[in-house]
Enzyme design. Sequence first.
Site, short mmCIF file in Angstrom:
data_model
loop_
_atom_site.label_atom_id
_atom_site.label_comp_id
_atom_site.label_asym_id
_atom_site.label_seq_id
_atom_site.Cartn_x
_atom_site.Cartn_y
_atom_site.Cartn_z
N LYS A 159 0.83 -1.20 0.00
CA LYS A 159 0.00 0.00 0.00
C LYS A 159 0.87 1.26 0.00
O LYS A 159 0.56 2.25 -0.67
CB LYS A 159 -0.93 0.01 1.21
CG LYS A 159 -1.94 -1.13 1.25
CD LYS A 159 -2.86 -1.13 0.03
CE LYS A 159 -3.92 -0.09 0.07
NZ LYS A 159 -4.92 -0.24 -1.02
N VAL A 188 -12.16 -0.96 7.94
CA VAL A 188 -13.45 -0.59 7.35
C VAL A 188 -14.53 -1.59 7.75
O VAL A 188 -14.49 -2.76 7.38
CB VAL A 188 -13.35 -0.52 5.81
CG1 VAL A 188 -14.66 0.00 5.22
CG2 VAL A 188 -12.18 0.37 5.38
N SER A 200 -13.43 -6.54 4.77
CA SER A 200 -12.84 -6.50 6.10
C SER A 200 -13.81 -6.85 7.21
O SER A 200 -13.39 -7.10 8.34
CB SER A 200 -12.26 -5.10 6.36
OG SER A 200 -13.24 -4.11 6.10
#
Length: 340
Positions: A159, A188, A200
């Site tokens: 990321k 999230v 998630s």
Amino acid sequence: MSETVLVTGGTGYVAGWCITELLKRGYDVRTTVRSAKREQVVTGAVASEVNPAGRLTFATADLTADTGWDEAMHGVTYVLHVASPLGVQNDSAADLITPARDGSLRVLRAAAKASVKRVVMTSAANAASPSSYATEGVTDETLWTDPADPTLIPYRRSKTLAERAAWDFIENNDTGDMELTTVLPGAVFGPILTTSNIGSVGIIARMLKGEMAGIPRIGLEIVDVRDLVDVHLRAMTSPAAAGQRFLATGEFMWMADMAQALHDGLGARGSRVSTRHIPDFAVRLAARFRDPSLREITPALGRRNRHSTEKARTLLGWQPRPARQSVLDCANSLIAHNAV
């Protein structure tokens, strides 16, 4: 005529809510899928909240290949690049980094070629976190995670490098008037649209099913998926958002407090949620001898590093809801969809 927004990775958890909210706000939406066979999954998920007829179209494109991206960008005003490469257990750094970084660059090149006004890219709060595993601290968007840190897990490194590559592309290439903004979310949660990809929120599903015999001392900065979409859309249109990073992490909550909220707030439906604490040493032993997948969470045991969202609140007027509400809304949605 309505402006068209391209949302990448339409089958994803966050992407589905992006599509839904854009349609509610009057935009036309095009979304990418890796196969035309997945179009009906997206349409069915979105239709549970809003009628997509006539305003939702599809383009077949994959982050790992150049094909289809020029067609996907045709006539697009804004891009929400929320797609992430699919991972599998025991991913190596290369398995995640290469498609994440190269996929983002494919999106940006095609967007610049099509004279897109702004790309809003979903990064992660893990790309703006200290490399050291101190137990306390508050950081903001000025901090970049050090991708050379050997203790970083592959996901966190991917990321960070993908976002860094995106900013480098904007700085070093002629992209016309196209602007870039990045959003860096925490964990999230919130309601689901479909059981085909719960993202998630799977951790809450596991709690509800009683699959977690105990709760490790892990803390999460929880952002509701609806609030995450809201900050994306604010970042998409606000003049102040051009060229900015925005943390969207929400409220900090220990997993033990999440479990207690589920147990207390759901009544009989939360009866299988364990509130038993697992000592740190037991997690480390299990990671070493029984379950190697736990190794990725052991550095976070007892850690309460947080991120400031003052920038998003001040520049964009963003106001996320309490974490407990998101956790309970998530649980009730999973139950309503028969996902637990």
